[in-house]
Motif scaffolding. Structure first.
Motif, mmCIF file in Angstrom:
data_model
loop_
_atom_site.group_PDB
_atom_site.id
_atom_site.type_symbol
_atom_site.label_atom_id
_atom_site.label_comp_id
_atom_site.label_asym_id
_atom_site.label_seq_id
_atom_site.Cartn_x
_atom_site.Cartn_y
_atom_site.Cartn_z
ATOM 1 N N GLY A 160 159.405 36.291 -35.673
ATOM 2 C CA GLY A 160 160.223 35.093 -35.777
ATOM 3 C C GLY A 160 161.403 35.117 -34.825
ATOM 4 N N LEU A 161 162.447 34.389 -35.197
ATOM 5 C CA LEU A 161 163.582 34.174 -34.305
ATOM 6 C C LEU A 161 164.326 35.453 -33.940
ATOM 7 C CD1 LEU A 161 165.133 30.895 -35.753
ATOM 8 C CD2 LEU A 161 163.634 31.155 -33.768
ATOM 9 N N ALA A 162 164.239 36.475 -34.756
ATOM 10 C CA ALA A 162 164.901 37.735 -34.410
ATOM 11 C C ALA A 162 164.391 38.270 -33.081
ATOM 12 C CB ALA A 162 164.678 38.770 -35.511
ATOM 13 N N PHE A 163 163.148 37.944 -32.728
ATOM 14 C CA PHE A 163 162.549 38.378 -31.469
ATOM 15 C C PHE A 163 162.575 37.290 -30.399
ATOM 16 C CE2 PHE A 163 160.801 40.965 -34.789
ATOM 17 C CZ PHE A 163 160.668 42.228 -34.236
ATOM 18 N N LYS A 205 163.137 31.680 -23.537
ATOM 19 C CA LYS A 205 162.355 30.454 -23.469
ATOM 20 C C LYS A 205 160.893 30.827 -23.649
ATOM 21 C CE LYS A 205 161.142 26.597 -20.401
ATOM 22 N NZ LYS A 205 161.345 26.014 -19.046
ATOM 23 N N MET A 206 160.300 30.356 -24.733
ATOM 24 C CA MET A 206 158.903 30.624 -25.034
ATOM 25 C C MET A 206 158.064 29.414 -24.640
ATOM 26 S SD MET A 206 157.089 31.595 -28.687
ATOM 27 C CE MET A 206 157.284 29.949 -29.421
ATOM 28 N N SER A 234 157.516 24.114 -24.689
ATOM 29 C CA SER A 234 158.467 25.219 -24.547
ATOM 30 C C SER A 234 159.537 25.090 -25.617
ATOM 31 C CB SER A 234 159.134 25.212 -23.164
ATOM 32 O OG SER A 234 158.196 25.471 -22.135
ATOM 33 N N VAL A 235 159.875 26.208 -26.228
ATOM 34 C CA VAL A 235 161.026 26.288 -27.123
ATOM 35 C C VAL A 235 162.043 27.168 -26.404
ATOM 36 C CG1 VAL A 235 161.890 26.953 -29.391
ATOM 37 C CG2 VAL A 235 159.546 26.058 -29.151
ATOM 38 N N ASP A 236 163.112 26.543 -25.930
ATOM 39 C CA ASP A 236 164.087 27.229 -25.088
ATOM 40 C C ASP A 236 165.310 27.603 -25.913
ATOM 41 O OD1 ASP A 236 165.729 28.194 -23.127
ATOM 42 O OD2 ASP A 236 165.379 26.549 -21.715
ATOM 43 N N LEU A 237 165.421 28.880 -26.239
ATOM 44 C CA LEU A 237 166.531 29.376 -27.062
ATOM 45 C C LEU A 237 167.476 30.256 -26.249
ATOM 46 C CD1 LEU A 237 164.539 30.303 -30.309
ATOM 47 C CD2 LEU A 237 165.616 28.119 -29.686
ATOM 48 N N ARG A 238 167.494 30.042 -24.939
ATOM 49 C CA ARG A 238 168.404 30.811 -24.081
ATOM 50 C C ARG A 238 169.834 30.318 -24.240
ATOM 51 N NH1 ARG A 238 165.364 30.001 -18.447
ATOM 52 N NH2 ARG A 238 165.325 27.890 -19.329
ATOM 53 N N GLU A 239 170.755 31.241 -24.129
ATOM 54 C CA GLU A 239 172.184 30.916 -24.155
ATOM 55 C C GLU A 239 172.641 30.649 -22.727
ATOM 56 O OE1 GLU A 239 174.217 30.437 -26.514
ATOM 57 O OE2 GLU A 239 173.352 31.337 -28.326
ATOM 58 N N ARG A 240 172.905 29.368 -22.403
ATOM 59 C CA ARG A 240 173.346 29.009 -21.059
ATOM 60 C C ARG A 240 174.456 27.981 -21.153
ATOM 61 N NH1 ARG A 240 168.427 26.639 -18.241
ATOM 62 N NH2 ARG A 240 168.204 25.703 -20.298
ATOM 63 N N TRP A 285 154.135 32.793 -22.603
ATOM 64 C CA TRP A 285 155.017 33.681 -21.845
ATOM 65 C C TRP A 285 156.472 33.415 -22.192
ATOM 66 C CZ3 TRP A 285 151.993 29.892 -19.527
ATOM 67 C CH2 TRP A 285 152.678 28.828 -18.894
ATOM 68 N N PHE A 286 157.324 34.370 -21.807
ATOM 69 C CA PHE A 286 158.726 34.346 -22.177
ATOM 70 C C PHE A 286 159.594 34.495 -20.930
ATOM 71 C CE2 PHE A 286 156.304 35.799 -25.746
ATOM 72 C CZ PHE A 286 156.845 35.133 -26.830
ATOM 73 N N ASP A 287 160.613 33.626 -20.813
ATOM 74 C CA ASP A 287 161.582 33.692 -19.729
ATOM 75 C C ASP A 287 162.978 33.915 -20.298
ATOM 76 O OD1 ASP A 287 159.911 33.009 -17.334
ATOM 77 O OD2 ASP A 287 159.565 31.195 -18.506
#
Length: 372
Positions: free
Chosen positions: A351-354, A359-360, A202-208, A370-372
């Motif tokens: 890429g990262l713009a999307f 979290k991918m 998982s690559v988690d790029l969520r802002e938390r 999948w994406f969360d």
């Protein structure tokens, strides 16, 4: 950001909080084209109760428009862009200048692998790669039982094959890449994850608040409660089996590509929109023919922005729909014959713009994303 999950012919909408477009070209690492010729961690919501996993914090590098991770090869620490579009563990062949932040390669800390050097081609760069063996480990991990998990996921960590990247391959933005594409054709050098027991990541790029952005590597089969959710997208191997891609990129088939509310392209039985999900790319890259078609439509419709609001839709495994959005992503073109064979459809690299803000998760074994 809004996230809405539905099944049974409904929609799973993923909207992006903002574009990370910058002056750096979007395709700095948008696609790996192999061409071999011989010659501040805070916390992480990880679940290790069902299988081995390790979580590594990511650091955003504004100059590269990319997320980086740190690791050790031999006794030296290196930094690299987390790249779901290439396969290799690499280190830079540099002169060890003090202002070079990606690490200083020292040959005495490794030994020859017995593999011949190869000629590698990345987008925009070409050069030689030497292949060696040495110790490998991650630094600065966020894991409750790192030693046990690392030993389980990387049983060959005492002697892993890695590439020494020539300076010609480092031209351009200057970034190094840690490749997360696991499977390749037999003639390709060993991939990073191919030397591991990693089955998903998982690559988690969520802002938390209170949480880092992270990379998590998992061993064993997916066993969590949300394993293979109904909004997962099926991955396909068409680019490898039909069009000559030597690596098994993480590819989904988009049902449609919409720009500024207008349908630019749709998949059909004879013509598909193949989408590569690539964290090493900052914006979007698309087939030249599709780019030209979009340009003609924008002129005809007298639109002020060529790539204003971009939406890519996918059918999910449950029959629903998932969507990825970006506002004004930097968009560049790809060759219509990226691996020598002409596609009977379109190729898009997201890429990262999307991906930013989500979290991918990629299940390598079950070939789903999948994406969360």
């Amino acid at each position: 950001m809004s996230v809405h999950y539905c099944v049974n012919n409904s929609t799973h909408v993923i909207s992006r909080r903002s574009s990370i477009a910058s002056s750096i070209a979007a395709a700095s690492a948008c696609l790996f084209l192999p061409h071999h010729l011989p010659s501040c961690a805070v916390a992480a919501d990880i679940d290790t109760t069902t299988r081995a996993s390790i979580t590594i914090p990511l650091q955003y590098e504004p100059k590269l428009c990319a997320y980086t991770v740190s690791y050790v090869v031999g006794d030296t620490k290196f930094g690299a862009i987390v790249d779901t579009g290439s396969p290799f563990l690499v280190v830079p062949q540099t002169s060890c200048k003090e202002d070079y932040k990606w690490g200083c390669y020292r040959a005495e800390e490794s030994h020859p692998s017995g593999l011949e050097p190869t000629y590698e081609r990345f987008v925009g760069n070409e050069g030689m790669m030497e292949w060696r063996e040495g110790k490998f480990s991650f630094t600065n991990t966020i894991s409750t039982d790192f030693a046990t998990s690392a030993a389980s996921l990387f049983p060959q960590s005492s002697s892993m094959i890695f590439g020494v990247v020539s300076e010609s391959l480092l031209d351009g933005t200057g970034g190094l890449f840690l490749g997360l594409v696991k499977e390749t054709n037999s003639g390709i050098r060993p991939s990073f994850l191919g030397q591991s027991d990693v089955r998903a990541f998982s690559v988690d790029l969520r802002e938390r608040e209170g949480f880092d952005k992270t990379l998590t590597l998992y061993g064993g089969r997916q066993q969590q409660e949300n394993s293979n959710p109904s909004y997962a997208i099926q991955l396909v191997r068409d680019l490898n089996k039909r069009f000559g891609d030597a690596t098994i990129h993480y590819v989904g088939v988009a049902s449609s590509l919409n720009v500024n509310g207008y349908n630019l392209a749709s998949s059909s039985r004879r013509s598909k929109i193949y989408v590569i999900f690539d964290t090493g790319c900052s914006g979007m890259s698309i087939s030249t023919s599709l780019f030209n078609e979009r340009y003609s439509i924008a002129r005809e419709r007298r639109e002020n922005n060529l790539w204003g609001n971009v939406e890519v839709q996918f059918n999910t495994v449950s029959g629903g729909m998932a969507s990825l959005h970006a506002q004004k992503p930097i968009t560049t073109t790809l060759d219509d014959r990226p691996w020598g064979k002409e596609l009977d459809g379109h190729l898009v690299v997201l890429g990262l713009a999307f991906l930013e803000g989500h979290k991918m998760t990629v299940d390598i074994d079950d070939e789903k994303i999948w994406f969360d």
